[in-house]
Design a protein around this motif. Structure first.
Motif, short mmCIF file in Angstrom:
data_model
loop_
_atom_site.label_atom_id
_atom_site.label_comp_id
_atom_site.label_asym_id
_atom_site.label_seq_id
_atom_site.Cartn_x
_atom_site.Cartn_y
_atom_site.Cartn_z
N ASP A 182 0.85 -1.19 0.00
CA ASP A 182 0.00 0.00 0.00
C ASP A 182 0.88 1.24 0.00
O ASP A 182 2.03 1.22 0.45
CB ASP A 182 -0.94 0.03 1.21
CG ASP A 182 -0.21 0.13 2.54
OD1 ASP A 182 0.25 1.24 2.88
OD2 ASP A 182 -0.09 -0.90 3.23
N ASN A 183 0.34 2.32 -0.57
CA ASN A 183 0.98 3.63 -0.60
C ASN A 183 2.44 3.59 -1.01
O ASN A 183 3.32 4.18 -0.37
CB ASN A 183 0.81 4.32 0.76
CG ASN A 183 -0.63 4.72 1.01
OD1 ASN A 183 -1.29 5.26 0.13
ND2 ASN A 183 -1.14 4.42 2.19
N ALA A 230 0.28 1.25 -5.57
CA ALA A 230 -0.42 0.38 -4.61
C ALA A 230 -1.53 1.12 -3.88
O ALA A 230 -2.55 0.52 -3.53
CB ALA A 230 0.58 -0.19 -3.61
N SER A 287 -4.37 2.58 -1.86
CA SER A 287 -5.13 2.17 -0.68
C SER A 287 -4.95 0.70 -0.34
O SER A 287 -5.40 0.25 0.71
CB SER A 287 -6.62 2.48 -0.88
OG SER A 287 -7.11 1.82 -2.04
N GLY A 288 -4.28 -0.05 -1.21
CA GLY A 288 -3.97 -1.44 -0.89
C GLY A 288 -4.20 -2.38 -2.05
O GLY A 288 -5.20 -2.27 -2.77
N ASN A 292 -3.35 6.77 -0.28
CA ASN A 292 -4.62 6.05 -0.41
C ASN A 292 -5.36 6.31 -1.72
O ASN A 292 -6.58 6.35 -1.76
CB ASN A 292 -5.54 6.36 0.78
CG ASN A 292 -4.92 5.94 2.10
OD1 ASN A 292 -4.33 4.86 2.21
ND2 ASN A 292 -5.03 6.80 3.10
N PRO A 329 -5.77 2.02 -6.41
CA PRO A 329 -4.65 1.28 -7.01
C PRO A 329 -4.76 1.23 -8.54
O PRO A 329 -5.88 1.21 -9.10
CB PRO A 329 -4.79 -0.12 -6.41
CG PRO A 329 -5.51 0.09 -5.12
CD PRO A 329 -6.47 1.22 -5.39
#
Length: 237
Positions: A61-62, A96, A98-99, A126, A129
């Motif tokens: 993420d991020n 990536a 927010s996940g 966030n 993606p």
């Protein structure tokens, strides 16, 4: 101009049997407090994966994640539904955001795959993606740097959520090119894929890295037939 030199032999190294990897910056079991990152450039891994093997599904993420295959074929699958194979002459990017979950496997059962895995800190948190891959064969030049990544979706190459620019160049012995920094305050990380080059008086061999900042431009001259990756990134994150 300020510089930091990372010789190839000084990198972190791990051999897991199916995976042999070299870490320019601290990663996994390799930790060096002097080698956490270079500005927004967080990870520069030089990976070799055995035939039919790979990384199972795992999260990110991020982070902006860039893969540059050097030889062989790498199969990518992710939680967005993307299934793709990337090979030398292509570049892959994932924001990536927010996940995301993804996996990477050697597509071939008869030969290894070699690739660079690069992480750059995002400048937006966030985000939704995203995934992209492109061929760079049509934009490649001889004896000059050409752009393969930028912050702008309408520029040449892939794009990421960061004020970063990546360039590649293949040079015959004796040839050179001067790189102009794109944004004031950025630094540039020079990574020699093959051969030997000289950068502002510093000799760099295969897989050596040199970080440069407080500069407006620098000249790379090939002492032998060489291939070089330039990564310009913000120095503050």
């Amino acid at each position: 101009m300020k510089t930091v030199l990372h010789k190839a032999a000084s990198r972190g190294h791990a051999n897991h049997g199916w995976l042999e990897t070299y870490h320019t910056f601290s990663f996994a079991n390799y930790y060096n407090p002097q080698r956490i990152h270079f500005g927004a450039l967080r990870v520069l891994n030089d990976d070799k994966v055995s035939a039919g093997m790979g990384f199972g599904k795992h999260p990110h993420d991020n982070m902006e994640i860039i893969s540059i295959p050097l030889s062989g074929e790498l199969e990518h699958k992710d939680s967005m539904g993307n299934v793709a194979v990337i090979k030398a002459g292509e570049v892959q990017v994932m924001s990536a955001g927010s996940g995301i979950y993804h996996s990477e496997f050697n597509k071939r059962e008869d030969k290894e795959v070699r690739f660079l895995q690069i992480w750059v800190f995002s400048n937006k948190k966030n985000v939704t993606p995203r995934y992209d891959q492109i061929s760079i064969k049509e934009i490649a030049k001889d004896n000059a740097f050409y752009q393969i990544l930028s912050p702008n979706s309408d520029d040449q190459g892939v794009w990421i959520y960061q004020d970063a620019w990546f360039h590649l160049g293949k040079f015959e012995a004796g040839k050179s090119d001067t790189y102009e920094f794109k944004k004031k305050g950025n630094g540039l990380y020079v990574f020699v894929l093959e051969g030997q080059v000289e950068v502002e008086g510093q000799v760099l061999d295969r897989r050596d890295g040199l970080g440069v900042w407080d500069a407006d431009q620098l000249t790379v001259k090939a002492s032998a037939d060489s291939e070089v990756l330039l990564m310009e990134v913000p120095m503050t994150v």
